[in-house]
Design a protein around this motif. Structure first.
Motif, PDB file in Angstrom:
ATOM      1  N   UNK A 131       0.664  -1.139   0.129  1.00  0.00           N
ATOM      2  CA  UNK A 131      -0.105   0.030   0.007  1.00  0.00           C
ATOM      3  C   UNK A 131       0.710   1.803  -0.518  1.00  0.00           C
ATOM      4  N   UNK A 132       1.761   1.395   0.671  1.00  0.00           N
ATOM      5  CA  UNK A 132       3.202   2.151   0.203  1.00  0.00           C
ATOM      6  C   UNK A 132       3.614   2.866  -0.617  1.00  0.00           C
ATOM      7  N   UNK A 133       4.145   1.873  -1.222  1.00  0.00           N
ATOM      8  CA  UNK A 133       4.498   2.050  -2.902  1.00  0.00           C
ATOM      9  C   UNK A 133       3.389   2.473  -4.099  1.00  0.00           C
ATOM     10  N   UNK A 134       2.196   1.677  -3.875  1.00  0.00           N
ATOM     11  CA  UNK A 134       0.930   1.372  -4.613  1.00  0.00           C
ATOM     12  C   UNK A 134      -0.090   2.786  -4.448  1.00  0.00           C
ATOM     13  N   UNK A 135      -0.318   2.870  -3.219  1.00  0.00           N
ATOM     14  CA  UNK A 135      -1.425   3.473  -3.757  1.00  0.00           C
ATOM     15  C   UNK A 135      -1.117   4.915  -2.924  1.00  0.00           C
ATOM     16  N   UNK A 136      -0.921   5.524  -3.750  1.00  0.00           N
ATOM     17  CA  UNK A 136      -0.721   7.226  -4.109  1.00  0.00           C
ATOM     18  C   UNK A 136      -1.222   7.295  -4.765  1.00  0.00           C
ATOM     19  N   UNK A 137      -1.195   8.595  -4.637  1.00  0.00           N
ATOM     20  CA  UNK A 137      -2.007   9.829  -5.655  1.00  0.00           C
ATOM     21  C   UNK A 137      -3.452   9.610  -6.050  1.00  0.00           C
ATOM     22  N   UNK A 138      -3.477   8.819  -7.216  1.00  0.00           N
ATOM     23  CA  UNK A 138      -4.944   8.819  -7.634  1.00  0.00           C
ATOM     24  C   UNK A 138      -5.752   7.638  -7.046  1.00  0.00           C
ATOM     25  N   UNK A 139      -4.646   6.940  -6.620  1.00  0.00           N
ATOM     26  CA  UNK A 139      -5.202   5.181  -6.012  1.00  0.00           C
ATOM     27  C   UNK A 139      -5.553   5.855  -4.352  1.00  0.00           C
ATOM     28  N   UNK A 140      -4.445   7.074  -3.726  1.00  0.00           N
ATOM     29  CA  UNK A 140      -4.887   6.764  -2.230  1.00  0.00           C
ATOM     30  C   UNK A 140      -5.799   6.641  -1.190  1.00  0.00           C
TER      31      UNK A 140
END
Length: 796
Positions: free
Chosen positions: A720-729
Motif C-alpha cells: 500500500x505504501x508503494x502502490x496506493x498513492x496519488x489517484x489510488x490513495x
C-alpha cells in the motif's frame, strides 16, 4: 551480366496446320492446344512427331476465355462463358477423344460417375468436371509439382487439391477437392501463379507473393485463425472504398479532378506483410488435419507506377507474364515428379513491357536479374536456361541465372576455383592485395585452405609492419585450426576485449559463415563458446547493432553452438545471455519489445519447470538492474513476498528476480505477456508475486489487495505504501480498511499482522480525511480505546 542472343537457340521450328482460325493457344504434355477463334472447339496436336499430327479434337461446353494444361494429371482447365455466365471446367482423359464420337462424361466436382456410364471400357472416356465457385473466375494456374489448381476471383483465391479416386481395382479417376479459400480485401488479381506452396498474384501495377506453410499451433493461437462461416459469400464483406465513402472520404479513383498514383515500392521477406493487402484463410478440406494448420507468410511485394514526367502511360507500365518457376538440382532432376520433393529454388518472374524482373524466393528473397528489352515485349516465358521474349516483330532470348543460383545453394563454391585450389589464391592476394588477406582467409570459400600456408602469409603481412586487430584475430583462428593453443592465446592477449569486438565488426566471418537459415559458427566461435562466452556474446551484439547479422540469424547461430550441450530446450543459456546483452544495447523499439517478450517467456518457463541444467548466466539480476534501464529495482513488497533466502534454488532465484525486475521496470507491456502467465500458478509465493505485479501494472489494485491479505498479509502495508498513492490513495480507506476489519473479525484479535496493518491504515486515513469522514469510517463494533486516539489525531 545478362546476355541477349541474336539467334534464338531452338532445335527446330514447327508450323501447325490448324483446320480453323486459331484463337487461344497453350502447350503441355508434348502437345499444343489450339482453341478455335469461335472459342468452342479445342484441337490438340503432337509436337514431338514430324508434321505435328492431330491427336484429338473435342468441343467445349462454352466459349473458352482462358486455357491451361497441367503436366501432373495431364488435364486441361478452362474458363468458359455461356449465356453471359462464366464457368470453370477441367477436361481429363482428353487423349481418348482421338475418335471424336467417343462418349464424354460430364459431372460436378466430387460427384463420381458410377454405373452404366463406366461399363465396357471405362478408361477410354473423357470427363468434363464442372468446378463450382461463388464468384466468377478471372484467372487460374496449375502447380507444376502437384497438379493442384489455384483459381483467382475478384475477392478470393480458391485452392483445389488434385485427387486420384479409386472406384474399383480396374478404375481410378481424377477429381478435385476444394481445400482452401484465401479471401482478399481490396485487391482483385488479373493473373495468378502457383507452385510448391507459393502463391503469386498480379494486378496491372502490383505483384504479391505469399507462401502457404504448415505450422504447429496451440489452441489459443488457432483461435486467431478461426474459420469463417462455411461457404461464406464474400460479397457481404464491406468494400474498403465503400467504408471510406460512408465516412465522408472518397477513394482515389472517385476523384474527378485528379488522380494520385503511389510511388514504386519493393518489400522483401517480412517487410511484405506491411503492403496493406489482407489475406484471410478459410479451410474447407474434408480432412481434419487440413484445418487450422496453415498460415500465410508474406514473401514479396512489388509496386510500379507510371512516370508521367517521362512520357509513360499506364499501358506502358502494365505488368504481364507472371510465372513461378521451380528449379531442381543433382539427383532431384533425375527423380520422377512424385519423388523429387521440395525444389532447390523457386523463382518468380514478372514483366513490364520494357523490363523483366526475376526474384529468388527460397532461403533469402532477393532480386536475381533485371532484363532490359530492346523493344516492347508482349509476352515472356521463363525456363531453366533461357528467358523467351515475344515482341511485335521477333522472338528474343536471354540467358538466365536460375541454374547458377540453384547450384550455389547446393554448393556455395561451385563456380569458384577456391573449392579445390584455395591456388594460389593466397599467393595472389599476398602479392596484389596483401591488406585483404585477413578477409580472404576468413572467407568460407577458404575452409579447404592449408592453415600452415595461411599462417605463413599472415605472418608475412604482420612482419611488413601492418598489425591490426583483425589480423591478430585471423592469426588466432588459424592457430586454432592447427591446434596451436599457445599462439592462439598469445594473439588474443595482444588486444583488449573491446578492441577485439571492433575486429569482429570489421570481419564478421571470423565468427560465422553463411546467411539466413544457413548460418554456421566458425572454429573460433566454438572455442570462444568453451572459453570466453562473454566476449562471444559482446561480439554478436556488436554485429547485430552494426547491421552485420539479423536477430533470427543470431538465434540460429547460438542454437547451433549449443546443440550438443546439456541444455535440451530451444533457448540455451548462451542465447538468453545474448538476448539480455542485446536488450542493454539496443535502441530499436521493435527489437526491445521482441526481446522483452522472449526473455519473459524464458523466465516463466524456467520458473515453472524448475529443471535448469545448472548453466550459470553471464549476468545476474543485480547486474541487469544496474546496467539496463528496462530492469527496475524490486519493489519493497516484492522482496517480502520472495526474500533472497526463499526456498528455491539459486538458478531459479535469479530467473525469478529477473522476471520481477522486468515487471518493476518501465518498458515491458504487461498485456503482451498475459497468455504466458497461464502456465504459472499462483499457488506459491513465487507465482503470487508475478501475478500481483502484473495485476497492479494493469490497474487491478483491489484484486491485488485481496490476494495479499489472503496469502501474505505481512506484505500488504509495504504494498500500500508503494502502490496506493496519488489517484489510488483513497483505496487505503475505501478498500484496504474495510477488508482488514473484516478479516480481523474472522480471525480474531490475536492476529498481530492484521492488527498492525489496521493501525497503519488508520494513520494514513487520519492524515488524509477530515474528522467527520474519519468518524463515518469507524466500525460500529470497534473498541473505543483502539480507534479514539486516531480520531483525536485526525481532529488535530
Amino acid at each position: 551480366m545478362v546476355h541477349v542472343y541474336n539467334c534464338h537457340p531452338f532445335a527446330s521450328q514447327h508450323i501447325v496446320a490448324a483446320e480453323q482460325e486459331p484463337g487461344l493457344v497453350c502447350c503441355g504434355g508434348g502437345a499444343v492446344f489450339v482453341v478455335s477463334a469461335g472459342g468452342c472447339k479445342i484441337e490438340a496436336y503432337e509436337l514431338q512427331r514430324e508434321g505435328c499430327p492431330l491427336i484429338c479434337r473435342f468441343s467445349s461446353m462454352g466459349s473458352v476465355l482462358s486455357i491451361r494444361h497441367s503436366a501432373v494429371g495431364d488435364y486441361l482447365v478452362t474458363i468458359e462463358e455461356k449465356n453471359k455466365a462464366t464457368y470453370l471446367r477441367a477436361y481429363t482423359n482428353w487423349r481418348y477423344q482421338a475418335v471424336e464420337k467417343t462418349r464424354v462424361g460430364v459431372r460436378l466436382l466430387g460427384h463420381l460417375l458410377r454405373g452404366s456410364s463406366f461399363r465396357g471400357t471405362p478408361k477410354e472416356q473423357m470427363e468434363i468436371i464442372e468446378i463450382p465457385l461463388f464468384e466468377p473466375p478471372l484467372c487460374m494456374a496449375c502447380c507444376s509439382l502437384t497438379g493442384d489448381l489455384l483459381v483467382g476471383c475478384a475477392k478470393s483465391l480458391v485452392v483445389f487439391s488434385l485427387k486420384r479416386q479409386t472406384l474399383s481395382e480396374q478404375l481410378s479417376v481424377l477429381d478435385f477437392e476444394r481445400v482452401l479459400i484465401l479471401h482478399i480485401q481490396g485487391w482483385s488479381p488479373s493473373q495468378v501463379a502457383f507452385c510448391a506452396g507459393y502463391v503469386a498474384l498480379q494486378t496491372e501495377l502490383e505483384v504479391l507473393v505469399v507462401k502457404l506453410t504448415p505450422q504447429q499451433k496451440s489452441s489459443a493461437a488457432a483461435e486467431e485463425h478461426a474459420l469463417l462461416p462455411e461457404d461464406i459469400m464474400t460479397e457481404t464483406s464491406i468494400d474498403e472504398d465503400a467504408e471510406m465513402t460512408k465516412d465522408g472520404f472518397s477513394p482515389l479513383h472517385a476523384q474527378e479532378d485528379f488522380f494520385l498514383f503511389p510511388k514504386h515500392q519493393e518489400m522483401l521477406g517480412n517487410e511484405a506483410q506491411e503492403c496493406g493487402i489482407s489475406l484471410v484463410l478459410e479451410w474447407t478440406g474434408m480432412e481434419a488435419e487440413s484445418r487450422g494448420d496453415m498460415s500465410v507468410v508474406y514473401v514479396l511485394f512489388r509496386r510500379f507506377a507510371p512516370d508521367f514526367f517521362q512520357g509513360c502511360s499506364v499501358e506502358e507500365t502494365r505488368l504481364h507474364s507472371l510465372q513461378l518457376h521451380p528449379m531442381f538440382t543433382g539427383k532431384q532432376k533425375e527423380a520422377s515428379d512424385s519423388k523429387r520433393g521440395e525444389p532447390t529454388c523457386v523463382f518468380v518472374f514478372f514483366s513490364l513491357p520494357n523490363t523483366g524482373y526475376m526474384y529468388s524466393l527460397k532461403n533469402t528473397v532477393e532480386l536475381v536479374s533485371t532484363y532490359q528489352y530492346p523493344e516492347k515485349a508482349h509476352q515472356a516465358v521463363l525456363s531453366d536456361q533461357f528467358l523467351y521474349i515475344i515482341t511485335r516483330n521477333a522472338l528474343q532470348c536471354f540467358t538466365v541465372r536460375c541454374s547458377a543460383v540453384a547450384a550455389r545453394v547446393d554448393d556455395p563454391y561451385i563456380d569458384t576455383t577456391m573449392k579445390d585450389m584455395a591456388d594460389k589464391v593466397l599467393e595472389i592476394f599476398s602479392v596484389a592485395e596483401p591488406a585483404q588477406l585477413p578477409h580472404v582467409v576468413s572467407s568460407p570459400s577458404m575452409l579447404n585452405a592449408d592453415p600452415y600456408s595461411a599462417m605463413t602469409h599472415l605472418r608475412q603481412l604482420e612482419a611488413s609492419g601492418a598489425p591490426s586487430i583483425t589480423l591478430s584475430l585471423c592469426v588466432a583462428s588459424q592457430a586454432l585450426r592447427k591446434g596451436d593453443l599457445h599462439t592462439y592465446r598469445q594473439q588474443m592477449d595482444r588486444h583488449a576485449e573491446m578492441l577485439q569486438v571492433y575486429g569482429f565488426i570489421e570481419e564478421p566471418k571470423l565468427l560465422l559463415h553463411g546467411r539466413g537459415k544457413g548460418v554456421l559458427p566458425t572454429i573460433l566461435a566454438q572455442h570462444l563458446h568453451d572459453t570466453h562466452e562473454g566476449l562471444l556474446v559482446a561480439a554478436v551484439v556488436a554485429l547485430h547493432e552494426n547491421s552485420k547479422i539479423r536477430l533470427e540469424e543470431a538465434d540460429l547461430f547460438f542454437q547451433e553452438l549449443c546443440k550438443d550441450g546439456a541444455e535440451a530446450d530451444s533457448s540455451p543459456q548462451l542465447l538468453v545471455d545474448f538476448w539480455e546483452a542485446l536488450l542493454v544495447a539496443s535502441s530499436h523499439e521493435a527489437i526491445i519489445q521482441e526481446l522483452l517478450f522472449r526473455l519473459t517467456s524464458v523466465y516463466i518457463d524456467r520458473i515453472t519447470r524448475r529443471d535448469r541444467s545448472g548453466v550459470k548466466a553471464l549476468k545476474t539480476a543485480e547486474d541487469l538492474i544496474n546496467s539496463c534501464s528496462h530492469y527496475g529495482m524490486l519493489y519493497p513488497w516484492v522482496s517480502i513476498l520472495t526474500p533472497v533466502q526463499f526456498n528455491i534454488t539459486h538458478d531459479h532465484q535469479e530467473d525469478l528476480h529477473k522476471l520481477q525486475s522486468l515487471l518493476c521496470g518501465p518498458t515491458l507491456e504487461v498485456s503482451s505477456i498475459l497468455p504466458l502467465l497461464e502456465q504459472l500458478t499462483d499457488s506459491d509465493r513465487t507465482g503470487l508475486s508475478v501475478h500481483v505485479l502484473c495485476a497492479t501494472k494493469l490497474g487491478q489494485h483491489e484484486t491485488s489487495i485481496d490476494r495479499l491479505l489472503d496469502r501474505c498479509p505481512e506484505a500488504i502495508i509495504p504494498y500500500a505504501n508503494h502502490e496506493l498513492q496519488n489517484d489510488k490513495l483513497s483505496l487505503w480507506w475505501q478498500k484496504l480498511f474495510p477488508e482488514v476489519c473484516d478479516r480481523i473479525r474472522t480471525a480474531g484479535n490475536d492476529n498481530t499482522v492484521l492488527l498492525s496493518a489496521l493501525k497503519e491504515t488508520l494513520v494514513v486515513a487520519a492524515k488524509e480525511l477530515n474528522p467527520l469522514d474519519f468518524l463515518d469510517l469507524l466500525p460500529d463494533d470497534g473498541t473505543a480505546h483502539f480507534f479514539l486516539p486516531h480520531l483525536l489525531e485526525c481532529s488535530q
